[in-house]
Design a protein around this motif. Structure first.
Motif, PDB file in Angstrom:
ATOM      1  N   LYS A 129       0.834  -1.203   0.000  1.00 35.57           N
ATOM      2  CA  LYS A 129       0.000   0.000   0.000  1.00 35.57           C
ATOM      3  C   LYS A 129       0.871   1.256   0.000  1.00 35.57           C
ATOM      4  O   LYS A 129       0.647   2.189  -0.772  1.00 35.57           O
ATOM      5  N   ASP A 130       1.883   1.249   0.838  1.00 36.30           N
ATOM      6  CA  ASP A 130       2.805   2.380   0.932  1.00 36.30           C
ATOM      7  C   ASP A 130       3.566   2.543  -0.392  1.00 36.30           C
ATOM      8  O   ASP A 130       3.635   3.642  -0.940  1.00 36.30           O
ATOM      9  N   PHE A 131       4.087   1.453  -0.909  1.00 34.34           N
ATOM     10  CA  PHE A 131       4.849   1.496  -2.157  1.00 34.34           C
ATOM     11  C   PHE A 131       4.006   2.059  -3.303  1.00 34.34           C
ATOM     12  O   PHE A 131       4.449   2.931  -4.057  1.00 34.34           O
ATOM     13  N   PHE A 132       2.778   1.552  -3.440  1.00 31.92           N
ATOM     14  CA  PHE A 132       1.901   1.984  -4.533  1.00 31.92           C
ATOM     15  C   PHE A 132       1.698   3.501  -4.532  1.00 31.92           C
ATOM     16  O   PHE A 132       1.573   4.120  -5.583  1.00 31.92           O
ATOM     17  N   SER A 133       1.655   4.088  -3.336  1.00 30.71           N
ATOM     18  CA  SER A 133       1.358   5.522  -3.244  1.00 30.71           C
ATOM     19  C   SER A 133       2.483   6.395  -3.798  1.00 30.71           C
ATOM     20  O   SER A 133       2.304   7.597  -3.957  1.00 30.71           O
ATOM     21  N   TYR A 134       3.632   5.787  -4.088  1.00 26.74           N
ATOM     22  CA  TYR A 134       4.764   6.552  -4.634  1.00 26.74           C
ATOM     23  C   TYR A 134       4.924   6.404  -6.154  1.00 26.74           C
ATOM     24  O   TYR A 134       5.768   7.055  -6.751  1.00 26.74           O
ATOM     25  N   ILE A 135       4.144   5.529  -6.768  1.00 29.40           N
ATOM     26  CA  ILE A 135       4.307   5.323  -8.217  1.00 29.40           C
ATOM     27  C   ILE A 135       3.755   6.549  -8.963  1.00 29.40           C
ATOM     28  O   ILE A 135       2.651   7.007  -8.670  1.00 29.40           O
ATOM     29  N   PRO A 136       4.516   7.086  -9.905  1.00 32.74           N
ATOM     30  CA  PRO A 136       4.040   8.276 -10.631  1.00 32.74           C
ATOM     31  C   PRO A 136       2.811   7.993 -11.506  1.00 32.74           C
ATOM     32  O   PRO A 136       2.562   6.857 -11.907  1.00 32.74           O
ATOM     33  N   TYR A 137       2.066   9.057 -11.796  1.00 35.86           N
ATOM     34  CA  TYR A 137       0.812   8.933 -12.552  1.00 35.86           C
ATOM     35  C   TYR A 137       0.987   9.077 -14.059  1.00 35.86           C
ATOM     36  O   TYR A 137       0.228   8.505 -14.830  1.00 35.86           O
ATOM     37  N   VAL A 138       1.914   9.931 -14.442  1.00 31.32           N
ATOM     38  CA  VAL A 138       1.963  10.375 -15.845  1.00 31.32           C
ATOM     39  C   VAL A 138       3.394  10.419 -16.356  1.00 31.32           C
ATOM     40  O   VAL A 138       4.323  10.738 -15.615  1.00 31.32           O
ATOM     41  N   ALA A 139       3.565  10.102 -17.642  1.00 33.46           N
ATOM     42  CA  ALA A 139       4.836  10.347 -18.338  1.00 33.46           C
ATOM     43  C   ALA A 139       4.492  10.926 -19.709  1.00 33.46           C
ATOM     44  O   ALA A 139       3.416  10.644 -20.253  1.00 33.46           O
ATOM     45  N   ILE A 140       5.384  11.733 -20.244  1.00 31.93           N
ATOM     46  CA  ILE A 140       5.241  12.187 -21.629  1.00 31.93           C
ATOM     47  C   ILE A 140       6.281  11.412 -22.439  1.00 31.93           C
ATOM     48  O   ILE A 140       7.472  11.472 -22.134  1.00 31.93           O
TER      49      ILE A 140
END
Ligand SMILES: [Mn+2]
Length: 289
Positions: A129-140
């Motif tokens: 749960k903690d790890f998932f909260s750090y994954i970025p949302y967007v890349a170009i």
């Protein structure tokens, strides 16, 4: 706790440090040959295919989220092989967050139970749960806006308007965000494109409260204001791919455990190729969208 699974915890700690540097925005990338992988949901076979057959032929590999939950119950293994490759090739692999990298889905779609079973301790889930909260949302990537779900809206005096007009607004989102609770972040992971519903902006999505469909008008406004070429996303269990809004929105789904074929999108000097992994095990590639 078995050795086999405990390794994923170390990989997550290491990957988290990289995500912390990136923040909610994974960055801007340009590459000659790129592969985009949509939702795998524990489909280790597809992830392995990508690493064994595609990885060496591309300069960049982009994962669009949803590594766990649903079927098969091998989200831990899927995450483990993805993170291992990522940590060995930090400049060649981009990892984005899906709506299933969250307790609000994991408690209902199997991953919470999978972790409890594999680690013999349900408290271990807290680390995921903690790890998932750090994954970025967007890349170009090559001027394409890459995200798991889609474009977010914002309530403006009772009317939903386009919620972001630049990646700077992504960079300043609350972070880390567990569920996420921020409505813009939430919709980046949950929204779906829909065409053919006249010139609407946002409409309530059957996925539930706070999720929306966005139409052609919104896509046009976003691409006009940012200058991006299009949107590449996952999130919907389509037969490999779905192309919406005159090719401006490309959906990729990469598991064949949900009754369809898995897709991997390849881009080679701007030319697009669709790779299908069919139910019968065969693999075929098609030029163009
Ligand atoms: Mn999804």
């Amino acid at each position: 706790m078995s050795e086999e699974y405990s390794k994923v915890l170390e990989l997550m700690e290491e990957a988290k440090e990289i995500f912390k540097i990136q923040g909610p925005f994974a960055g801007e990338y340009k590459a000659r040959r790129i592969a985009f992988v949509g939702d795998t949901h524990g489909a280790v076979d597809v992830t392995q295919y990508v690493f064994n057959e595609i990885f060496d032929k591309v300069d960049l590999l982009v994962f669009l989220g949803d590594y766990v939950d649903r079927y098969p119950p091998s989200g831990v293994e899927n995450l483990m092989i993805i993170l291992e490759k990522f940590l060995q090739n930090k400049d060649k692999v981009v990892i984005l967050r899906g709506n299933h990298e969250s307790p609000i889905t994991n408690l209902y779609y199997g991953f919470y139970e999978e972790v409890a079973l594999k680690f013999g301790d349900e408290k271990v889930y807290e680390k995921f749960k903690d790890f998932f909260s750090y994954i970025p949302y967007v890349a170009i990537v090559n001027n394409y806006f890459c995200v798991h779900g889609g474009l977010p809206g914002k309530d403006n005096g009772g009317e939903m308007k386009l919620g972001i007009h630049s990646v700077d607004e992504i960079k300043s989102l609350p972070y880390p965000d567990i569920n996420p609770d921020d409505p813009i972040a939430f919709q980046l992971l949950w929204n779906d494109p829909r065409e053919g519903l006249d010139d609407f902006g946002f409409l309530p999505n059957i996925r539930g409260e706070g999720t929306f469909y966005f139409g052609e008008k919104i896509v046009k406004e976003f691409l006009d204001s940012t200058g991006y070429s299009g949107i590449i996303r996952g999130h919907e269990a389509v037969d490999g791919f779905r192309i919406d809004i005159n090719g401006k929105v490309i959906t990729v789904f990469s598991s064949r455990y949900h009754g369809q074929s898995a897709g991997v999108l390849l881009m080679d000097e701007g030319k697009i190729k669709r790779v299908y992994l069919y139910q019968d095990g065969s693999v075929k590639a098609f030029e163009g969208l």
